[in-house]
Motif scaffolding. Structure first.
Motif, PDB file in Angstrom:
ATOM      1  N   ARG A   1       8.693 -18.873   4.641  1.00 22.89           N
ATOM      2  CA  ARG A   1       7.519 -18.298   3.976  1.00 22.89           C
ATOM      3  C   ARG A   1       7.487 -16.786   4.145  1.00 22.89           C
ATOM      4  N   ILE A   2       7.821 -16.336   5.350  1.00 19.56           N
ATOM      5  CA  ILE A   2       7.822 -14.897   5.622  1.00 19.56           C
ATOM      6  C   ILE A   2       8.900 -14.194   4.800  1.00 19.56           C
ATOM      7  N   PHE A   3      10.121 -14.709   4.858  1.00 22.30           N
ATOM      8  CA  PHE A   3      11.220 -14.067   4.150  1.00 22.30           C
ATOM      9  C   PHE A   3      10.947 -14.039   2.642  1.00 22.30           C
ATOM     10  N   ALA A   4      10.422 -15.163   2.125  1.00 18.36           N
ATOM     11  CA  ALA A   4      10.137 -15.234   0.693  1.00 18.36           C
ATOM     12  C   ALA A   4       9.039 -14.255   0.301  1.00 18.36           C
ATOM     13  N   ALA A   5       8.014 -14.135   1.147  1.00 22.10           N
ATOM     14  CA  ALA A   5       6.897 -13.241   0.838  1.00 22.10           C
ATOM     15  C   ALA A   5       7.346 -11.781   0.830  1.00 22.10           C
ATOM     16  N   VAL A   6       8.147 -11.403   1.818  1.00 22.88           N
ATOM     17  CA  VAL A   6       8.634 -10.028   1.893  1.00 22.88           C
ATOM     18  C   VAL A   6       9.531  -9.723   0.699  1.00 22.88           C
ATOM     19  N   HIS A   7      10.459 -10.630   0.414  1.00 25.66           N
ATOM     20  CA  HIS A   7      11.382 -10.435  -0.705  1.00 25.66           C
ATOM     21  C   HIS A   7      10.614 -10.328  -2.020  1.00 25.66           C
ATOM     22  N   ARG A   8       9.646 -11.204  -2.206  1.00 33.86           N
ATOM     23  CA  ARG A   8       8.858 -11.219  -3.444  1.00 33.86           C
ATOM     24  C   ARG A   8       8.049  -9.930  -3.593  1.00 33.86           C
ATOM     25  N   SER A   9       7.455  -9.481  -2.509  1.00 33.47           N
ATOM     26  CA  SER A   9       6.637  -8.267  -2.560  1.00 33.47           C
ATOM     27  C   SER A   9       7.460  -7.053  -2.965  1.00 33.47           C
ATOM     28  N   ILE A  10       8.651  -6.947  -2.385  1.00 37.06           N
ATOM     29  CA  ILE A  10       9.500  -5.791  -2.703  1.00 37.06           C
ATOM     30  C   ILE A  10      10.016  -5.889  -4.133  1.00 37.06           C
TER      31      ILE A  10
ATOM     32  N   PRO B   1       0.526  -0.687 -13.156  1.00 39.77           N
ATOM     33  CA  PRO B   1       1.681  -0.808 -14.043  1.00 39.77           C
ATOM     34  C   PRO B   1       2.864   0.065 -13.622  1.00 39.77           C
ATOM     35  N   GLU B   2       2.607   1.109 -12.833  1.00 36.17           N
ATOM     36  CA  GLU B   2       3.691   1.979 -12.404  1.00 36.17           C
ATOM     37  C   GLU B   2       4.550   1.266 -11.373  1.00 36.17           C
ATOM     38  N   VAL B   3       5.866   1.321 -11.546  1.00 37.66           N
ATOM     39  CA  VAL B   3       6.758   0.654 -10.607  1.00 37.66           C
ATOM     40  C   VAL B   3       7.401   1.683  -9.691  1.00 37.66           C
ATOM     41  N   ALA B   4       7.922   1.194  -8.580  1.00 33.38           N
ATOM     42  CA  ALA B   4       8.583   2.072  -7.617  1.00 33.38           C
ATOM     43  C   ALA B   4      10.024   2.320  -8.052  1.00 33.38           C
ATOM     44  N   SER B   5      10.555   3.443  -7.613  1.00 38.04           N
ATOM     45  CA  SER B   5      11.969   3.714  -7.858  1.00 38.04           C
ATOM     46  C   SER B   5      12.792   2.973  -6.813  1.00 38.04           C
ATOM     47  N   TRP B   6      14.086   2.825  -7.092  1.00 37.91           N
ATOM     48  CA  TRP B   6      14.954   2.175  -6.124  1.00 37.91           C
ATOM     49  C   TRP B   6      15.029   2.989  -4.834  1.00 37.91           C
ATOM     50  N   ASP B   7      15.000   4.319  -4.945  1.00 40.14           N
ATOM     51  CA  ASP B   7      15.007   5.154  -3.741  1.00 40.14           C
ATOM     52  C   ASP B   7      13.788   4.867  -2.873  1.00 40.14           C
ATOM     53  N   GLU B   8      12.631   4.692  -3.509  1.00 37.60           N
ATOM     54  CA  GLU B   8      11.412   4.407  -2.756  1.00 37.60           C
ATOM     55  C   GLU B   8      11.496   3.053  -2.065  1.00 37.60           C
ATOM     56  N   VAL B   9      12.117   2.093  -2.714  1.00 38.02           N
ATOM     57  CA  VAL B   9      12.281   0.775  -2.108  1.00 38.02           C
ATOM     58  C   VAL B   9      13.184   0.858  -0.878  1.00 38.02           C
TER      59      VAL B   9
ATOM     60  N   LEU C   1       8.512  -7.220  -6.657  1.00 40.10           N
ATOM     61  CA  LEU C   1       7.410  -6.854  -7.549  1.00 40.10           C
ATOM     62  C   LEU C   1       7.241  -5.345  -7.645  1.00 40.10           C
ATOM     63  N   LEU C   2       7.557  -4.634  -6.572  1.00 34.70           N
ATOM     64  CA  LEU C   2       7.396  -3.179  -6.581  1.00 34.70           C
ATOM     65  C   LEU C   2       8.310  -2.511  -7.603  1.00 34.70           C
ATOM     66  N   VAL C   3       9.491  -3.065  -7.805  1.00 37.19           N
ATOM     67  CA  VAL C   3      10.422  -2.443  -8.745  1.00 37.19           C
ATOM     68  C   VAL C   3      10.284  -3.016 -10.147  1.00 37.19           C
ATOM     69  N   GLY C   4       9.437  -4.028 -10.288  1.00 35.10           N
ATOM     70  CA  GLY C   4       9.226  -4.617 -11.601  1.00 35.10           C
ATOM     71  C   GLY C   4      10.137  -5.806 -11.833  1.00 35.10           C
ATOM     72  N   GLU C   5       9.582  -6.817 -12.455  1.00 34.41           N
ATOM     73  CA  GLU C   5      10.344  -8.056 -12.654  1.00 34.41           C
ATOM     74  C   GLU C   5      11.196  -8.032 -13.914  1.00 34.41           C
ATOM     75  N   ASP C   6      11.095  -6.951 -14.692  1.00 32.92           N
ATOM     76  CA  ASP C   6      11.828  -6.934 -15.953  1.00 32.92           C
ATOM     77  C   ASP C   6      13.317  -6.651 -15.762  1.00 32.92           C
TER      78      ASP C   6
ATOM     79  N   THR D   1       0.791  -1.225   0.000  1.00 31.49           N
ATOM     80  CA  THR D   1       0.000   0.000   0.000  1.00 31.49           C
ATOM     81  C   THR D   1       0.827   1.280   0.000  1.00 31.49           C
ATOM     82  N   SER D   2       2.109   1.186   0.284  1.00 30.02           N
ATOM     83  CA  SER D   2       2.900   2.403   0.440  1.00 30.02           C
ATOM     84  C   SER D   2       3.393   2.982  -0.877  1.00 30.02           C
ATOM     85  N   LEU D   3       3.484   2.135  -1.899  1.00 28.78           N
ATOM     86  CA  LEU D   3       4.076   2.578  -3.145  1.00 28.78           C
ATOM     87  C   LEU D   3       3.088   2.409  -4.306  1.00 28.78           C
TER      88      LEU D   3
END
Length: 200
Positions: free
Chosen positions: A132-141, A85-93, A143-148, A79-81
């Motif tokens: 599960r927790i570590f994977a979920a947090v890592h995956r969520s972040i 389709p818009e991705v977060a910047s590295w600074d935001e991460v 996704l914020l910067v985009g998987e490309d 919810t913070s970013l």
């Protein structure tokens, strides 16, 4: 009959939430050692049998707190970013991870993880959740910067590990210069991200 059953289920959920909140507050205010079953029972204002019905052991109760931290308190990841389709910047991460590390949720989780090193019951309760927790947090972040970006998972891991270390070094007493480290990592991270993206 159905209405009665639903009312009972709602009361049970409310009681469970109250117990978890009491345990969470105890961890923040008093630490793990003082957050006993009896202390949580008193703080929540419920009968001992009620607490044991929901959480038969202290380890179960603390595992419930961890699950709550992931499911409810760490919703900030979604919810913070920017969404869509818009991705977060590295600074935001970097800002997001740094803010999460300084939150009450992380403080409570840290109490539990440190205690679990020498508490077999707590360790057994937390281990199934850990990956599960570590994977979920890592995956969520990620996704914020985009998987490309070809190195997004590695850059996210760099960020989490570096900022976690910086935060832990100042847990007992704030360290001078930590904010400069965070800002310097933003510059370094952008440089790495651009270089690796170009190489790819």
């Amino acid at each position: 009959m159905v209405a009665t059953r639903r009312a009972q289920q709602q009361r049970a959920l409310t009681t469970r939430a109250r117990l978890i909140e009491a345990a969470f507050d105890g961890l923040l205010e008093d630490g793990y050692a003082a957050t006993t079953v009896g202390a949580v029972q008193a703080r929540a204002g419920v009968a001992r049998g009620t607490l044991l019905h929901h959480f038969p052991t202290r380890g179960d109760l603390m595992a419930g707190v961890v699950e709550d931290l992931v499911e409810r308190r760490l919703e900030v990841l979604g919810t913070s970013l920017p969404a869509g389709p818009e991705v977060a910047s590295w600074d935001e991460v970097v800002d997001l991870v740094w803010r999460a590390l300084r939150s009450p949720a992380y403080t409570a989780a840290l109490e539990l993880w440190v205690a679990a090193r020498t508490d077999p019951e707590l360790r057994d309760a937390l281990l199934p959740l850990q990956q599960r927790i570590f994977a979920a947090v890592h995956r969520s972040i990620t996704l914020l910067v985009g998987e490309d970006h070809p190195q997004a998972p590695m850059l996210v891991q760099f960020t989490i590990d570096l900022l976690t270390g910086s935060h832990l070094a100042g847990v007992l007493e704030p360290r001078l210069g930590t904010d400069r480290v965070v800002e310097a990592w933003k510059v370094a991270l952008r440089t790495l991200a651009d270089a690796w993206d170009t190489d790819a």
